[in-house]
Scaffold this motif. Sequence first.
Motif, PDB file in Angstrom:
ATOM      1  N   ILE A  36     -58.158-102.947 -18.610  1.00 12.10           N
ATOM      2  CA  ILE A  36     -58.465-102.974 -17.192  1.00 12.10           C
ATOM      3  C   ILE A  36     -59.250-101.728 -16.796  1.00 12.10           C
ATOM      4  O   ILE A  36     -58.965-100.625 -17.271  1.00 12.10           O
ATOM      5  N   THR A  37     -60.261-101.934 -15.957  1.00 11.90           N
ATOM      6  CA  THR A  37     -61.032-100.801 -15.432  1.00 11.90           C
ATOM      7  C   THR A  37     -60.379-100.293 -14.159  1.00 11.90           C
ATOM      8  O   THR A  37     -59.533-100.974 -13.557  1.00 11.90           O
ATOM      9  N   ASP A  77     -61.804 -99.876 -11.224  1.00 11.46           N
ATOM     10  CA  ASP A  77     -62.199-100.711 -10.086  1.00 11.46           C
ATOM     11  C   ASP A  77     -61.393-102.002 -10.029  1.00 11.46           C
ATOM     12  O   ASP A  77     -60.986-102.450  -8.945  1.00 11.46           O
ATOM     13  N   GLU A  78     -61.159-102.608 -11.195  1.00 10.66           N
ATOM     14  CA  GLU A  78     -60.345-103.828 -11.231  1.00 10.66           C
ATOM     15  C   GLU A  78     -58.917-103.541 -10.775  1.00 10.66           C
ATOM     16  O   GLU A  78     -58.316-104.335 -10.039  1.00 10.66           O
ATOM     17  N   LYS A 127     -58.824-103.127  -6.942  1.00 10.95           N
ATOM     18  CA  LYS A 127     -58.963-104.406  -6.244  1.00 10.95           C
ATOM     19  C   LYS A 127     -57.680-105.224  -6.343  1.00 10.95           C
ATOM     20  O   LYS A 127     -57.203-105.791  -5.349  1.00 10.95           O
TER      21      LYS A 127
END
Length: 457
Positions: free
Chosen positions: A47-48, A50-51, A54
């Motif tokens: 997972i990044t 940004d992900e 969000k």
Amino acid sequence: MTMTTQNNRHNLHPVKNVTTIFKNYIIPAIVLTLLFGSTANAQDRVITLDEAIKLGVDNSNVVKLSHAKVDEAISQYNQAKDQALPSGKASFGYDRAQIPANKVEFGSSTLNLPSSANAYLGNISLNEVILGAHKLRYAQQSTELLAQVARLGVDNDKDQITYDIIESYYTLYKVLQSKKVVEQNIATIDDQIKQAQRFFDQGLVTKNDVLRFQLQRSNIQLTGIDLETNRKIVNYNLDVLLGLPETTQLAISEIVKENQQVGPVSGYVDTALANRIEVKQLDLRSKVAETNINSIKNNTLPTLAASTSAYYIGFSADPIPQSGKYITPITIGLNLSWNFSSLWDNKNKVTQAKIQQQEVELNKAIEINEVKKQVNQSYQNYVQALDKIKLLQTSIDQAGENNKILESKYRSNIASATDRADAEVLLFQAQINLELAKADAGLAYYGLLKSTGKLNK
């Protein structure tokens, strides 16, 4: 003969036996392995940042609650607007009167009333405030300002949730990076153990030298156990924060190493005072308090309202209008009222409202000082993190050079195993400290953004 025949029967078709075993045992085992393997791997996720942000914001019950408060504030504002509309009502009723004593004498004249009577009464009326509508206007202004405060509350909660996610994300990254360093150092120390064992077999070193490396490996393994425990805790907490299944094993995508140049702290303070949601909310609450003062002051003014009404009065037993048996009066009027007692009992209410306004202003001053302290602390933390990276980069270069020298000396049997192990420990610790410092710098940068109100902008 019988036993020989039976044995021959078993050996007649070896290919068929192998096929049967393969179909009955091996294939199901492979299928089960694939199924369970895919189930286990399905829980792994890279997972990044940004992900993660969000996911966390979308699934946050705190943010959802803030949205509900906004909807409630908007509803209250709409209700305040509805108060400015004309009020109207309609009614219709039936009455039947029995008149046992139905004679009234007026001297020589007698008035005979019917023994019973029917009456239908209908009414429609509209009322509109003409003078005094200012109170309704102030109510609208107040609720509109409170709706804006609620909207800012959503942004504030998003900022906090975002930072909590970033903090957990970086914490997991730090743990995973430390585990990598541990794995690398275990691999290195294993090589040293093998080399020391060869030297011991050749009589070049003592058994104590071998044990020294083995003890070092055990200490590194203990560090690895602690890190794995921390990883499980942080991973679980992050799963909950993101709304993912608690069994999801998260892997961190490579993060951006923040190394932004910083300006003077005064610039960050000015940015914070212009963007921090808490300050904006208090500005709005100050306007609400001012609106409340004006509304209370206007209690001393008279109110003028216009009204119109239409009546239907029917006297027959049949509710359907019949000619000559009903009347329909229509009225139009103005009503002027003044509660002049407000001239002397309203001043204390105004005083209380002004005190409340002063409290808001004092809270704003307190909040501004708090914002300044937060910005300065975040600024200093980030500057300190950058300085640590520079220093640790130098120390890791020195530790690496020292390790190479002692490795060469140890291979030449010039340095002792103790010196060699100490050099490994120093390099190991420097590597961990550098990775942690880089992650701390990234987190400190986001902390500085949050303190200036620019985290989600």
